[in-house]
Write a protein that holds these residues in place. Structure first.
Motif, PDB file in Angstrom:
ATOM      1  N   MET A  16       0.869  -1.230   0.079  1.00 37.60           N
ATOM      2  CA  MET A  16      -0.112   0.047   0.001  1.00 37.60           C
ATOM      3  C   MET A  16       0.879   1.394  -0.159  1.00 37.60           C
ATOM      4  O   MET A  16       1.488   1.270   0.853  1.00 37.60           O
ATOM      5  CB  MET A  16      -1.026  -0.043   1.220  1.00 37.60           C
ATOM      6  N   GLN A  17       0.601   2.087  -0.900  1.00 36.17           N
ATOM      7  CA  GLN A  17       1.566   3.300  -1.072  1.00 36.17           C
ATOM      8  C   GLN A  17       0.648   4.556  -0.385  1.00 36.17           C
ATOM      9  O   GLN A  17      -0.647   4.749  -0.579  1.00 36.17           O
ATOM     10  CB  GLN A  17       1.392   3.626  -2.359  1.00 36.17           C
ATOM     11  N   PHE A  18       1.332   5.440   0.241  1.00 40.63           N
ATOM     12  CA  PHE A  18       0.709   6.560   0.793  1.00 40.63           C
ATOM     13  C   PHE A  18       1.520   7.723   0.128  1.00 40.63           C
ATOM     14  O   PHE A  18       2.640   7.731  -0.367  1.00 40.63           O
ATOM     15  CB  PHE A  18       1.017   6.712   2.148  1.00 40.63           C
ATOM     16  N   ILE A  19       0.846   9.110   0.170  1.00 42.62           N
ATOM     17  CA  ILE A  19       1.633  10.209  -0.090  1.00 42.62           C
ATOM     18  C   ILE A  19       1.610  11.048   0.762  1.00 42.62           C
ATOM     19  O   ILE A  19       0.647  11.466   1.578  1.00 42.62           O
ATOM     20  CB  ILE A  19       0.735  10.620  -1.308  1.00 42.62           C
ATOM     21  N   HIS A  20       2.707  11.630   1.160  1.00 43.24           N
ATOM     22  CA  HIS A  20       3.194  12.821   2.045  1.00 43.24           C
ATOM     23  C   HIS A  20       2.986  14.077   1.392  1.00 43.24           C
ATOM     24  O   HIS A  20       3.527  14.229   0.292  1.00 43.24           O
ATOM     25  CB  HIS A  20       4.202  12.729   2.845  1.00 43.24           C
ATOM     26  N   PRO A  21       2.375  15.322   1.760  1.00 48.53           N
ATOM     27  CA  PRO A  21       2.260  16.407   0.728  1.00 48.53           C
ATOM     28  C   PRO A  21       3.607  16.971   0.402  1.00 48.53           C
ATOM     29  O   PRO A  21       3.793  17.432  -0.758  1.00 48.53           O
ATOM     30  CB  PRO A  21       1.615  17.283   1.802  1.00 48.53           C
ATOM     31  N   ARG A  22       4.591  16.874   1.206  1.00 48.71           N
ATOM     32  CA  ARG A  22       5.937  17.371   0.665  1.00 48.71           C
ATOM     33  C   ARG A  22       6.993  16.236   0.300  1.00 48.71           C
ATOM     34  O   ARG A  22       7.733  16.737  -0.699  1.00 48.71           O
ATOM     35  CB  ARG A  22       6.569  18.235   1.995  1.00 48.71           C
ATOM     36  N   LYS A  23       6.789  15.134   0.730  1.00 45.40           N
ATOM     37  CA  LYS A  23       7.563  14.059   0.509  1.00 45.40           C
ATOM     38  C   LYS A  23       7.158  13.351  -0.785  1.00 45.40           C
ATOM     39  O   LYS A  23       8.237  12.417  -1.119  1.00 45.40           O
ATOM     40  CB  LYS A  23       7.957  12.997   1.860  1.00 45.40           C
ATOM     41  N   GLY A  24       6.094  13.306  -1.127  1.00 51.12           N
ATOM     42  CA  GLY A  24       5.456  12.526  -2.225  1.00 51.12           C
ATOM     43  C   GLY A  24       5.176  11.085  -1.534  1.00 51.12           C
ATOM     44  O   GLY A  24       4.842  10.802  -0.542  1.00 51.12           O
ATOM     45  N   ARG A  25       5.377  10.042  -2.674  1.00 53.76           N
ATOM     46  CA  ARG A  25       5.079   8.700  -2.283  1.00 53.76           C
ATOM     47  C   ARG A  25       5.759   8.027  -1.550  1.00 53.76           C
ATOM     48  O   ARG A  25       7.417   8.154  -1.489  1.00 53.76           O
ATOM     49  CB  ARG A  25       4.888   7.943  -3.654  1.00 53.76           C
ATOM     50  N   ILE A  26       5.405   7.259  -0.392  1.00 50.01           N
ATOM     51  CA  ILE A  26       6.271   6.730   0.419  1.00 50.01           C
ATOM     52  C   ILE A  26       5.247   5.227   0.962  1.00 50.01           C
ATOM     53  O   ILE A  26       4.239   5.081   0.508  1.00 50.01           O
ATOM     54  CB  ILE A  26       6.426   7.310   1.682  1.00 50.01           C
ATOM     55  N   GLU A  82       5.739   1.238   5.735  1.00 54.35           N
ATOM     56  CA  GLU A  82       7.082   1.182   6.784  1.00 54.35           C
ATOM     57  C   GLU A  82       7.273   2.606   6.711  1.00 54.35           C
ATOM     58  O   GLU A  82       7.771   2.847   7.993  1.00 54.35           O
ATOM     59  CB  GLU A  82       8.115   0.295   6.215  1.00 54.35           C
ATOM     60  N   GLN A  83       7.669   3.394   5.710  1.00 52.00           N
ATOM     61  CA  GLN A  83       8.246   4.814   5.760  1.00 52.00           C
ATOM     62  C   GLN A  83       7.365   5.693   6.598  1.00 52.00           C
ATOM     63  O   GLN A  83       7.682   6.631   7.334  1.00 52.00           O
ATOM     64  CB  GLN A  83       8.519   5.332   4.486  1.00 52.00           C
ATOM     65  N   MET A  84       6.019   5.504   6.187  1.00 45.86           N
ATOM     66  CA  MET A  84       5.033   6.473   6.978  1.00 45.86           C
ATOM     67  C   MET A  84       5.051   5.970   8.302  1.00 45.86           C
ATOM     68  O   MET A  84       4.975   6.850   9.064  1.00 45.86           O
ATOM     69  CB  MET A  84       3.413   6.121   6.372  1.00 45.86           C
ATOM     70  N   VAL A  85       5.094   4.888   9.053  1.00 38.66           N
ATOM     71  CA  VAL A  85       5.087   4.567  10.273  1.00 38.66           C
ATOM     72  C   VAL A  85       6.522   4.969  11.017  1.00 38.66           C
ATOM     73  O   VAL A  85       6.300   5.694  12.139  1.00 38.66           O
ATOM     74  CB  VAL A  85       5.115   2.826  10.456  1.00 38.66           C
ATOM     75  N   GLU A  86       7.531   4.957  10.211  1.00 37.22           N
ATOM     76  CA  GLU A  86       8.808   5.644  10.772  1.00 37.22           C
ATOM     77  C   GLU A  86       8.702   6.991  10.975  1.00 37.22           C
ATOM     78  O   GLU A  86       9.161   7.401  12.233  1.00 37.22           O
ATOM     79  CB  GLU A  86      10.158   5.123   9.876  1.00 37.22           C
ATOM     80  N   ASP A  87       8.133   7.751   9.939  1.00 37.99           N
ATOM     81  CA  ASP A  87       7.856   9.075  10.059  1.00 37.99           C
ATOM     82  C   ASP A  87       7.019   9.583  11.203  1.00 37.99           C
ATOM     83  O   ASP A  87       7.186  10.529  12.114  1.00 37.99           O
ATOM     84  CB  ASP A  87       7.219   9.649   8.884  1.00 37.99           C
ATOM     85  N   GLU A 135      -6.075  -1.327  10.261  1.00 41.84           N
ATOM     86  CA  GLU A 135      -5.518  -2.644  10.588  1.00 41.84           C
ATOM     87  C   GLU A 135      -4.145  -2.863  10.043  1.00 41.84           C
ATOM     88  O   GLU A 135      -3.230  -3.514  10.445  1.00 41.84           O
ATOM     89  CB  GLU A 135      -6.448  -3.740   9.943  1.00 41.84           C
ATOM     90  N   ARG A 136      -3.953  -2.319   8.674  1.00 41.74           N
ATOM     91  CA  ARG A 136      -2.698  -2.486   8.117  1.00 41.74           C
ATOM     92  C   ARG A 136      -1.533  -1.832   9.007  1.00 41.74           C
ATOM     93  O   ARG A 136      -0.452  -1.980   9.077  1.00 41.74           O
ATOM     94  CB  ARG A 136      -2.667  -1.790   6.891  1.00 41.74           C
ATOM     95  N   LEU A 137      -1.980  -0.605   9.725  1.00 40.61           N
ATOM     96  CA  LEU A 137      -0.980  -0.004  10.370  1.00 40.61           C
ATOM     97  C   LEU A 137      -0.639  -0.685  11.699  1.00 40.61           C
ATOM     98  O   LEU A 137       0.431  -0.836  12.233  1.00 40.61           O
ATOM     99  CB  LEU A 137      -1.801   1.336  10.901  1.00 40.61           C
ATOM    100  N   LYS A 138      -1.763  -1.370  12.564  1.00 39.74           N
ATOM    101  CA  LYS A 138      -1.542  -2.372  13.344  1.00 39.74           C
ATOM    102  C   LYS A 138      -0.822  -3.473  13.093  1.00 39.74           C
ATOM    103  O   LYS A 138       0.254  -3.889  13.902  1.00 39.74           O
ATOM    104  CB  LYS A 138      -2.924  -2.783  13.840  1.00 39.74           C
ATOM    105  N   GLU A 139      -0.860  -4.286  11.972  1.00 39.11           N
ATOM    106  CA  GLU A 139      -0.025  -5.204  11.446  1.00 39.11           C
ATOM    107  C   GLU A 139       1.397  -4.696  11.503  1.00 39.11           C
ATOM    108  O   GLU A 139       2.266  -5.561  11.682  1.00 39.11           O
ATOM    109  CB  GLU A 139      -0.402  -5.739  10.063  1.00 39.11           C
ATOM    110  N   GLN A 140       1.593  -3.469  11.208  1.00 37.68           N
ATOM    111  CA  GLN A 140       3.045  -2.925  10.962  1.00 37.68           C
ATOM    112  C   GLN A 140       3.759  -2.899  12.299  1.00 37.68           C
ATOM    113  O   GLN A 140       4.600  -2.491  12.317  1.00 37.68           O
ATOM    114  CB  GLN A 140       2.848  -1.576  10.147  1.00 37.68           C
TER     115      GLN A 140
END
Length: 157
Positions: A1-11, A14-19, A93-98
């Motif tokens: 699953m891909q996410f988008i941060h307004p300044r960083k773009g696609r992440i 795992e990267q989102m959880v770290e952020d 749920e995906r966040l919890k699994e992570q």
């Protein structure tokens, strides 16, 4: 699953959880809450669903991400609202699994639903709020459902 941060773009997830974890570590004394909401927009070609993930440092700003998902055009409002709710809960749920929201990180979670006491969606409030609370989260509806009705809505256009 891909996410988008307004300044960083696609992440990645795992990267989102770290952020998010780094954002919380910056100020462990603040109060935080996790807010998730999904909105959709249908046209002749497709229905676009946008799920917003917000970590709110209460009184001191927030961090947010969003993901997009397309499907064939969904014209039935009830079905679309159910899909929005399903996508918000699936994201949680995906966040919890992570490993997010584990023992070291207990944040209150709000699921913002794009339903309100005015308009056609008023008939669906009890159903979707019941679903969200049965899973163990706090449900918010319009006008308090800013994750769905303001943040996610902005990226469906």
């Amino acid at each position: 699953m891909q996410f988008i941060h307004p300044r960083k773009g696609r992440i990645s997830l795992e990267q989102m959880v770290e952020d998010i974890c780094a954002f919380i570590e910056e100020d462990r004394t603040s109060v935080y809450k996790m807010v998730i909401g999904t909105d959709s927009q249908t046209n002749q070609r497709c229905t676009l669903f946008v799920t917003a993930i917000i970590v709110h440092r209460v009184g001191k700003g927030a961090l947010f991400y969003f993901s997009k998902k397309r499907s064939k055009p969904l014209l039935d409002l009830r079905y679309r609202i159910y899909k929005e709710t399903e996508y918000s809960l699936a994201c949680m749920e995906r966040l919890k699994e992570q490993g997010f929201l584990g023992a070291s990180l207990e944040l209150p979670v709000e699921v913002h639903l794009d339903v309100g006491r005015k308009g056609e969606t008023r008939k669906l409030i009890q159903e979707v709020v019941g679903w969200v609370t049965a899973v163990g989260y706090t449900a918010k509806i319009k006008p308090d459902a800013y994750a769905a009705s303001a943040v996610a809505d902005r990226f469906t256009k």
